[in-house]
Scaffold this motif. Sequence first.
Motif, PDB file in Angstrom:
ATOM      1  N   PRO A   1       0.800  -1.241   0.000  1.00 58.76           N
ATOM      2  CA  PRO A   1       0.000   0.000   0.000  1.00 58.76           C
ATOM      3  C   PRO A   1       0.825   1.281   0.000  1.00 58.76           C
ATOM      4  O   PRO A   1       0.304   2.340  -0.360  1.00 58.76           O
ATOM      5  N   ASP A   2       2.094   1.220   0.396  1.00 62.95           N
ATOM      6  CA  ASP A   2       2.920   2.421   0.470  1.00 62.95           C
ATOM      7  C   ASP A   2       3.728   2.678  -0.806  1.00 62.95           C
ATOM      8  O   ASP A   2       4.505   3.638  -0.861  1.00 62.95           O
ATOM      9  N   LEU A   3       3.555   1.829  -1.805  1.00 62.45           N
ATOM     10  CA  LEU A   3       4.343   1.968  -3.034  1.00 62.45           C
ATOM     11  C   LEU A   3       4.004   3.284  -3.735  1.00 62.45           C
ATOM     12  O   LEU A   3       2.829   3.624  -3.900  1.00 62.45           O
ATOM     13  N   ASP A   4       5.029   4.036  -4.153  1.00 63.20           N
ATOM     14  CA  ASP A   4       4.772   5.341  -4.767  1.00 63.20           C
ATOM     15  C   ASP A   4       4.390   5.201  -6.234  1.00 63.20           C
ATOM     16  O   ASP A   4       4.478   4.136  -6.829  1.00 63.20           O
ATOM     17  N   ALA A   5       3.982   6.335  -6.813  1.00 65.34           N
ATOM     18  CA  ALA A   5       3.455   6.330  -8.174  1.00 65.34           C
ATOM     19  C   ALA A   5       4.502   5.893  -9.200  1.00 65.34           C
ATOM     20  O   ALA A   5       4.217   5.115 -10.109  1.00 65.34           O
ATOM     21  N   ALA A   6       5.731   6.405  -9.078  1.00 63.49           N
ATOM     22  CA  ALA A   6       6.765   6.071 -10.064  1.00 63.49           C
ATOM     23  C   ALA A   6       7.064   4.579 -10.067  1.00 63.49           C
ATOM     24  O   ALA A   6       7.262   3.967 -11.118  1.00 63.49           O
ATOM     25  N   THR A   7       7.073   3.959  -8.890  1.00 65.95           N
ATOM     26  CA  THR A   7       7.339   2.522  -8.812  1.00 65.95           C
ATOM     27  C   THR A   7       6.164   1.728  -9.367  1.00 65.95           C
ATOM     28  O   THR A   7       6.359   0.703 -10.035  1.00 65.95           O
ATOM     29  N   LEU A   8       4.950   2.188  -9.127  1.00 70.66           N
ATOM     30  CA  LEU A   8       3.781   1.534  -9.724  1.00 70.66           C
ATOM     31  C   LEU A   8       3.821   1.629 -11.245  1.00 70.66           C
ATOM     32  O   LEU A   8       3.420   0.695 -11.949  1.00 70.66           O
ATOM     33  N   LEU A   9       4.302   2.757 -11.753  1.00 72.05           N
ATOM     34  CA  LEU A   9       4.440   2.890 -13.199  1.00 72.05           C
ATOM     35  C   LEU A   9       5.427   1.853 -13.735  1.00 72.05           C
ATOM     36  O   LEU A   9       5.192   1.237 -14.777  1.00 72.05           O
ATOM     37  N   ALA A  10       6.523   1.635 -13.020  1.00 70.04           N
ATOM     38  CA  ALA A  10       7.494   0.615 -13.439  1.00 70.04           C
ATOM     39  C   ALA A  10       6.841  -0.759 -13.499  1.00 70.04           C
ATOM     40  O   ALA A  10       7.089  -1.543 -14.425  1.00 70.04           O
ATOM     41  N   VAL A  11       5.976  -1.063 -12.532  1.00 69.15           N
ATOM     42  CA  VAL A  11       5.291  -2.352 -12.498  1.00 69.15           C
ATOM     43  C   VAL A  11       4.357  -2.487 -13.702  1.00 69.15           C
ATOM     44  O   VAL A  11       4.317  -3.532 -14.368  1.00 69.15           O
ATOM     45  N   ALA A  12       3.585  -1.431 -13.993  1.00 68.37           N
ATOM     46  CA  ALA A  12       2.667  -1.472 -15.135  1.00 68.37           C
ATOM     47  C   ALA A  12       3.429  -1.599 -16.451  1.00 68.37           C
ATOM     48  O   ALA A  12       3.025  -2.348 -17.352  1.00 68.37           O
TER      49      ALA A  12
ATOM     50  N   ASP B   1      14.834  -3.211 -17.882  1.00 66.37           N
ATOM     51  CA  ASP B   1      16.136  -2.736 -17.422  1.00 66.37           C
ATOM     52  C   ASP B   1      15.955  -1.298 -16.946  1.00 66.37           C
ATOM     53  O   ASP B   1      15.701  -0.391 -17.753  1.00 66.37           O
ATOM     54  N   LEU B   2      16.079  -1.093 -15.655  1.00 70.84           N
ATOM     55  CA  LEU B   2      15.808   0.214 -15.065  1.00 70.84           C
ATOM     56  C   LEU B   2      16.835   1.270 -15.460  1.00 70.84           C
ATOM     57  O   LEU B   2      16.603   2.461 -15.258  1.00 70.84           O
ATOM     58  N   THR B   3      17.959   0.869 -16.035  1.00 75.67           N
ATOM     59  CA  THR B   3      18.943   1.858 -16.491  1.00 75.67           C
ATOM     60  C   THR B   3      18.540   2.460 -17.833  1.00 75.67           C
ATOM     61  O   THR B   3      19.108   3.466 -18.253  1.00 75.67           O
TER      62      THR B   3
ATOM     63  N   ARG C   1      13.910   8.194 -10.721  1.00 74.07           N
ATOM     64  CA  ARG C   1      14.345   6.863 -11.148  1.00 74.07           C
ATOM     65  C   ARG C   1      15.059   6.128 -10.019  1.00 74.07           C
ATOM     66  O   ARG C   1      14.876   4.929  -9.826  1.00 74.07           O
ATOM     67  N   GLU C   2      15.874   6.859  -9.265  1.00 71.94           N
ATOM     68  CA  GLU C   2      16.551   6.233  -8.129  1.00 71.94           C
ATOM     69  C   GLU C   2      15.539   5.870  -7.058  1.00 71.94           C
ATOM     70  O   GLU C   2      15.673   4.844  -6.370  1.00 71.94           O
ATOM     71  N   GLY C   3      14.487   6.674  -6.947  1.00 74.00           N
ATOM     72  CA  GLY C   3      13.418   6.353  -6.008  1.00 74.00           C
ATOM     73  C   GLY C   3      12.687   5.082  -6.375  1.00 74.00           C
ATOM     74  O   GLY C   3      12.223   4.339  -5.495  1.00 74.00           O
ATOM     75  N   VAL C   4      12.588   4.797  -7.683  1.00 68.65           N
ATOM     76  CA  VAL C   4      11.952   3.556  -8.132  1.00 68.65           C
ATOM     77  C   VAL C   4      12.739   2.353  -7.625  1.00 68.65           C
ATOM     78  O   VAL C   4      12.171   1.390  -7.098  1.00 68.65           O
ATOM     79  N   ARG C   5      14.039   2.406  -7.758  1.00 73.20           N
ATOM     80  CA  ARG C   5      14.864   1.282  -7.283  1.00 73.20           C
ATOM     81  C   ARG C   5      14.739   1.107  -5.777  1.00 73.20           C
ATOM     82  O   ARG C   5      14.625  -0.018  -5.282  1.00 73.20           O
ATOM     83  N   ALA C   6      14.746   2.237  -5.065  1.00 74.07           N
ATOM     84  CA  ALA C   6      14.606   2.156  -3.609  1.00 74.07           C
ATOM     85  C   ALA C   6      13.232   1.611  -3.240  1.00 74.07           C
ATOM     86  O   ALA C   6      13.103   0.788  -2.322  1.00 74.07           O
ATOM     87  N   GLY C   7      12.197   2.045  -3.971  1.00 73.15           N
ATOM     88  CA  GLY C   7      10.853   1.558  -3.705  1.00 73.15           C
ATOM     89  C   GLY C   7      10.717   0.074  -3.963  1.00 73.15           C
ATOM     90  O   GLY C   7      10.062  -0.648  -3.204  1.00 73.15           O
ATOM     91  N   LEU C   8      11.346  -0.406  -5.028  1.00 76.01           N
ATOM     92  CA  LEU C   8      11.297  -1.830  -5.341  1.00 76.01           C
ATOM     93  C   LEU C   8      12.047  -2.650  -4.290  1.00 76.01           C
ATOM     94  O   LEU C   8      11.602  -3.723  -3.886  1.00 76.01           O
ATOM     95  N   ARG C   9      13.206  -2.139  -3.857  1.00 76.70           N
ATOM     96  CA  ARG C   9      13.983  -2.883  -2.860  1.00 76.70           C
ATOM     97  C   ARG C   9      13.241  -2.995  -1.538  1.00 76.70           C
ATOM     98  O   ARG C   9      13.403  -3.967  -0.800  1.00 76.70           O
TER      99      ARG C   9
END
Length: 656
Positions: A44-55, A69-71, A99-107
């Motif tokens: 539930p705490d996943l941010d928007a940018a990380t959700l976009l990566a998932v979609a 590839d997140l790079t 973008r760095e926040g996406v990696r942190a959110g995924l981890r």
Amino acid sequence: MSEPFPGAGRTQGEFLALLARWAEAGWLRRLDVAFARFIASLAPDLDAATLLAVAVLAQLEGRGHSCLDLTEWSSATVSEFGLAAELVRELRGLDATAREGVRAGLRACEAVYVVGEGVDAGQPLVLESTYLYLRRYWTFERRVAAQVRCRTTLPCDMDPTSVRPWLDRLFPESPESGPDWQKTACAFALRAGFSVITGGPGTGKTFTAARLLALLFALADAPAQLRVALAAPTGKAAARLKQSIDQSMAEVVGQLGGSTPLADLAAHVPPARTLHALLGARPDTRKRRHHAGNPLDVDVLIVDEASMVHLEMMADLLDAVPEQARVILLGDKDQLASVEAGAVLGDLCSGAQRGHYRRETAEAIRLACGTALPANLIDPEGSDLAQQVVMLRKSRRFSGDIGQLAFAVNAGDAAAAAKILRTPGALQWVPGADPGMAVALALGGREGARNKGFTDYLALVRAGPATEPDRDAWALGVLQAFDRFRVLCAVRHGPWGVEELNRAIEAGLRAKGLIAAQAEWYEGRPVIVTRNDHHLGIFNGDIGIALRSGAGQAGLRVYFGSANGVHSISTSRLVHVETAFALTVHKAQGSEFEHTVLALPAGGGVVRELIYTGITRARAAFTLLTECPEALSDGISKMTRRSSGLLYRIGGPSGR
């Protein structure tokens, strides 16, 4: 300056609603949004940018990618992933901090297994290095990489002094300068349990494979006990592989004379099979009869048209081959990749053009073949994989206009391609065509081409077999005549798509009285199988034609080609088939036609690999129909690139 990221400042629920609107606009699939909602329910705490990566990851899987590839997902490269232009714009709106926040959110996400950092509890997502996966594709990729690493490093004894005499006999005519790449490919394949032979049309991949097979028989301690299997992704490709191997082996027997029992040995090579049939695919399950615990009974496996083999199938195939057996993959690295996720052959051959051969490899090849490898292909740091990948570089069949056109397209030279297309002869280009022109060609052929579209095979259908015992031979002749002409499409829907062109061609043939009046099944109807049916022994991509039944039988039966001739199935038992006067270019892979018509609409969807693959389906005549002149240059300028971590795992030339 890029636009700001639209998810900034939005709650998770608000951003999911935005994704839903993007799906309504066609930027994403509803399935992509549903998957993002599922992950959001777990985190539930996943941010928007990380959700976009998932979609986006879900969207990429539907487009044949094995990972994200997140790079690269916000760089210029993302435009090559086939995503909607609007979605690409939004991805580029992410700044470095986001973008760095996406990696942190995924981890930090409980739905993600971070390799090397967390506990593998079967999470649906996996993050390894910079690659984000759906778990199943992470598993498939690991399996393929592990098999390739093991097989390319597992040494096979090759004494160059014993191999050299056989190679000289099998390849008596060497080129004036430089290596004979077919001869060289055979030497490479002897050095480990896994090898890849790639090359464009007419470079002699199956010619080489047949001589490699003869070499393996000659060097075997007990050649009569050497167990060989031939396979390909589709029934048509399998039949062509066996035919080509048989023809080439007959030539080898003539070369070697009576000095070896090769003719008897070659006669015992079984018919080629589809990969599904080889592995023992079972209905209603993805599990195969043959796997690591119940391996195939083979010593040598040759797989043709390997560009069509998707990631899951390659994982299952390599797991099912005994560790000591040889695997030889044949294919054109520049053709369209598989319909399903993965571009395995393209990944494996990413460094083929430049070789990357180590000095010890080059010396072993020199001793075995008598010719040195070019200095520009030597790389002291070349990977283990590179030592087992060989590119055939001379086309013996495609030296005319069709070959020149294919090479120009493959090189991305739209101006040269347009100039070659205007050369009179085997080629024809109508730069401002309409779909009706494809129908006209299907009904009457093209001036200068040897066949008259589909009228030739329908004349054989009307004539029928001379006698009842001749029925199978007649049916085979009908199938062969049908394969002399085909219309290929870039898309399925719309006036330039497969569905509409098949309806239009049927209507035209009915109007000329060449097929029966309105009916789903009629004599002469060509169909393509769209789903594997193991009970009936037919597989996705198989082509058949409905013909009258034999004496004493009612109704129509659909005749399919097989390694032993033909086999037929009642129309009442066929459910998953479509009319096949026109095919997508994807479905035509593994086939060749005397005259090929390629229909390209304006707009998106057309890429260089598709045009190249369509051209290389033609043997004698090629006709290009484009809705507008720019459709050709626009398509050539676009390349499809599939995101993959396979080389990262194997340690290939592009691995990190």
